[in-house]
Scaffold this motif. Structure first.
Motif, mmCIF file in Angstrom:
data_model
loop_
_atom_site.group_PDB
_atom_site.id
_atom_site.type_symbol
_atom_site.label_atom_id
_atom_site.label_comp_id
_atom_site.label_asym_id
_atom_site.label_seq_id
_atom_site.Cartn_x
_atom_site.Cartn_y
_atom_site.Cartn_z
ATOM 1 N N TYR A 17 14.009 -21.622 8.791
ATOM 2 C CA TYR A 17 13.565 -20.563 7.893
ATOM 3 C C TYR A 17 12.053 -20.596 7.751
ATOM 4 N N GLN A 18 11.496 -19.448 7.410
ATOM 5 C CA GLN A 18 10.076 -19.373 7.090
ATOM 6 C C GLN A 18 9.862 -18.160 6.187
ATOM 7 N N LEU A 19 8.989 -18.331 5.199
ATOM 8 C CA LEU A 19 8.702 -17.263 4.249
ATOM 9 C C LEU A 19 7.199 -17.010 4.231
ATOM 10 N N ASN A 20 6.818 -15.747 4.502
ATOM 11 C CA ASN A 20 5.405 -15.367 4.510
ATOM 12 C C ASN A 20 5.193 -14.143 3.628
ATOM 13 N N THR A 21 3.964 -13.987 3.167
ATOM 14 C CA THR A 21 3.589 -12.817 2.383
ATOM 15 C C THR A 21 2.191 -12.390 2.797
ATOM 16 N N ILE A 22 1.882 -11.128 2.620
ATOM 17 C CA ILE A 22 0.536 -10.604 2.894
ATOM 18 C C ILE A 22 -0.045 -10.133 1.571
ATOM 19 N N LEU A 23 -1.100 -10.803 1.132
ATOM 20 C CA LEU A 23 -1.739 -10.490 -0.145
ATOM 21 C C LEU A 23 -3.193 -10.134 0.110
ATOM 22 N N HIS A 24 -3.570 -8.916 -0.229
ATOM 23 C CA HIS A 24 -4.942 -8.432 -0.006
ATOM 24 C C HIS A 24 -5.341 -8.612 1.463
ATOM 25 N N ASP A 56 0.816 -1.219 0.000
ATOM 26 C CA ASP A 56 0.000 0.000 0.000
ATOM 27 C C ASP A 56 0.847 1.265 0.000
ATOM 28 N N ASN A 57 2.156 1.098 -0.201
ATOM 29 C CA ASN A 57 3.110 2.217 -0.224
ATOM 30 C C ASN A 57 3.213 2.935 1.121
ATOM 31 N N LYS A 58 2.842 2.240 2.191
ATOM 32 C CA LYS A 58 3.006 2.759 3.548
ATOM 33 C C LYS A 58 3.769 1.722 4.372
ATOM 34 N N LEU A 59 4.555 2.216 5.312
ATOM 35 C CA LEU A 59 5.370 1.314 6.111
ATOM 36 C C LEU A 59 4.550 0.688 7.232
ATOM 37 N N GLU A 60 4.615 -0.642 7.317
ATOM 38 C CA GLU A 60 4.064 -1.341 8.463
ATOM 39 C C GLU A 60 5.117 -1.400 9.573
ATOM 40 N N THR A 61 4.663 -1.545 10.808
ATOM 41 C CA THR A 61 5.562 -1.767 11.938
ATOM 42 C C THR A 61 5.612 -3.266 12.217
ATOM 43 N N ILE A 62 6.798 -3.818 12.187
ATOM 44 C CA ILE A 62 6.977 -5.251 12.406
ATOM 45 C C ILE A 62 7.845 -5.438 13.648
ATOM 46 N N PHE A 104 13.157 -8.403 4.375
ATOM 47 C CA PHE A 104 11.966 -8.057 3.610
ATOM 48 C C PHE A 104 12.360 -7.932 2.138
ATOM 49 N N ILE A 105 12.025 -8.974 1.380
ATOM 50 C CA ILE A 105 12.452 -9.097 -0.017
ATOM 51 C C ILE A 105 11.289 -9.679 -0.822
ATOM 52 N N ASP A 106 11.091 -9.177 -2.018
ATOM 53 C CA ASP A 106 10.045 -9.717 -2.894
ATOM 54 C C ASP A 106 10.569 -10.979 -3.579
ATOM 55 N N LEU A 107 10.326 -12.122 -2.971
ATOM 56 C CA LEU A 107 10.818 -13.394 -3.515
ATOM 57 C C LEU A 107 9.810 -14.096 -4.412
ATOM 58 N N ASN A 108 8.532 -13.768 -4.294
ATOM 59 C CA ASN A 108 7.536 -14.393 -5.185
ATOM 60 C C ASN A 108 7.165 -13.493 -6.361
ATOM 61 N N HIS A 109 7.806 -12.321 -6.449
ATOM 62 C CA HIS A 109 7.740 -11.445 -7.621
ATOM 63 C C HIS A 109 6.319 -10.953 -7.935
ATOM 64 N N ASP A 110 5.610 -10.557 -6.869
ATOM 65 C CA ASP A 110 4.285 -9.966 -7.073
ATOM 66 C C ASP A 110 4.291 -8.470 -6.802
ATOM 67 N N GLY A 111 5.492 -7.911 -6.620
ATOM 68 C CA GLY A 111 5.603 -6.479 -6.374
ATOM 69 C C GLY A 111 5.470 -6.092 -4.917
ATOM 70 N N ILE A 112 5.311 -7.064 -4.024
ATOM 71 C CA ILE A 112 5.163 -6.805 -2.586
ATOM 72 C C ILE A 112 6.278 -7.530 -1.838
ATOM 73 N N LYS A 113 6.900 -6.837 -0.914
ATOM 74 C CA LYS A 113 7.980 -7.463 -0.157
ATOM 75 C C LYS A 113 7.446 -8.582 0.741
ATOM 76 N N ASP A 114 8.123 -9.716 0.712
ATOM 77 C CA ASP A 114 7.769 -10.849 1.556
ATOM 78 C C ASP A 114 8.587 -10.805 2.844
ATOM 79 N N ILE A 115 8.196 -11.617 3.818
ATOM 80 C CA ILE A 115 8.825 -11.617 5.138
ATOM 81 C C ILE A 115 9.607 -12.917 5.284
ATOM 82 N N PHE A 116 10.918 -12.801 5.311
ATOM 83 C CA PHE A 116 11.818 -13.959 5.315
ATOM 84 C C PHE A 116 12.491 -14.061 6.677
ATOM 85 N N TYR A 117 12.204 -15.156 7.387
ATOM 86 C CA TYR A 117 12.703 -15.366 8.760
ATOM 87 C C TYR A 117 13.822 -16.389 8.773
#
Length: 249
Positions: free
Chosen positions: A116-123, A42-48, A90-103
């Protein structure tokens, strides 16, 4: 008199063998690190916030680790496996234009393995992306103190000369002194992927992952080499771009 004797005996037993105090040391959750990144697109920074609960006050191992993600409208929580030195990228690894969360966190074992764990937030929906796995990798001892390593089902076997370790293999009953195999179909030890490293494939393709997987001979410390593989996420699957064998001997 019987009850007095029983109480006296029980008191002695408690003195000699005190009952375990399960709640002797309750560690409280601690804030490991706070990040700010746009993980919703959403072009805004989330707090993680990356939080954890230590195994004990004198330990550096986190038995529980989780992330709390929030913005003005939503909140999410991700539960991670325990470990040492946890961190997020925080890297876009699934190439949908949104940074994913890589632990990642270190397991602390002798094999140098990481969780390791990889998560993404979509919609606004939190999703988990499976990490790549080697579906085909094999190795076996061959006559004359040789080992065959096969990286794919169709690739030509890589031959490793283990003659420098002949004395050890003879002692362990894998070969005789003439170099003949005593144990037929003896396989080498193939570890799971120990480490993932995000890498940039190219400016147009973006990021992928590089994995490191150790292969050993008769025992874990008997390292033969490492399989290094570059992975790229495409059409909901991880594909192999390149696999290399890096020998230890």
């Amino acid at each position: 008199m019987k009850y007095i004797y029983t109480f006296f005996l029980f008191s002695i037993l408690l003195f000699v063998f005190p009952l375990p105090n399960t709640y002797a040391e309750e560690t409280k959750p601690t804030l490991i690190q706070t990040y700010h990144a746009d993980v919703t697109g959403d072009n805004k920074l989330e707090t993680i916030k990356l939080l954890g609960t230590l195994f004990s006050s004198g330990s550096t191992y986190y038995r529980e680790i989780w992330a709390e993600i929030s913005n003005e409208q939503n909140q999410w929580q991700i539960i991670y496996p325990g470990g040492y030195d946890p961190s997020l990228q925080f890297i876009d690894l699934n190439h949908d234009g949104i940074k994913d969360i890589f632990y990642q966190s270190a397991t602390g074992g002798s094999g140098g393995l990481y969780s390791y764990q990889l998560n993404t937030i979509l919609h606004t929906v939190l999703q988990r992306i499976p990490l790549p796995e080697q579906t085909y990798l094999s190795g076996s001892f061959q006559p004359n103190f040789k080992v065959n390593i096969q990286l794919t089902a169709t690739s030509k076997p890589i031959k490793v000369d283990v003659q420098p370790r002949a004395e050890d293999y003879i002692r362990l009953g894998i070969y005789n002194k003439e170099g003949n195999l005593i144990s037929e179909n003896k396989s080498v030890m193939i570890d799971p992927i120990a480490f993932f490293e995000p890498i940039k494939i190219s400016a147009s393709k973006g990021y992928g992952l590089k994995s490191y997987q150790q292969i050993s001979g008769a025992y874990h410390a008997d390292q033969l080499g490492t399989v290094e593989t570059i992975w790229y996420f495409e059409n909901d699957n991880w594909i192999i771009i390149k696999t290399d064998w890096v020998p230890s001997i």
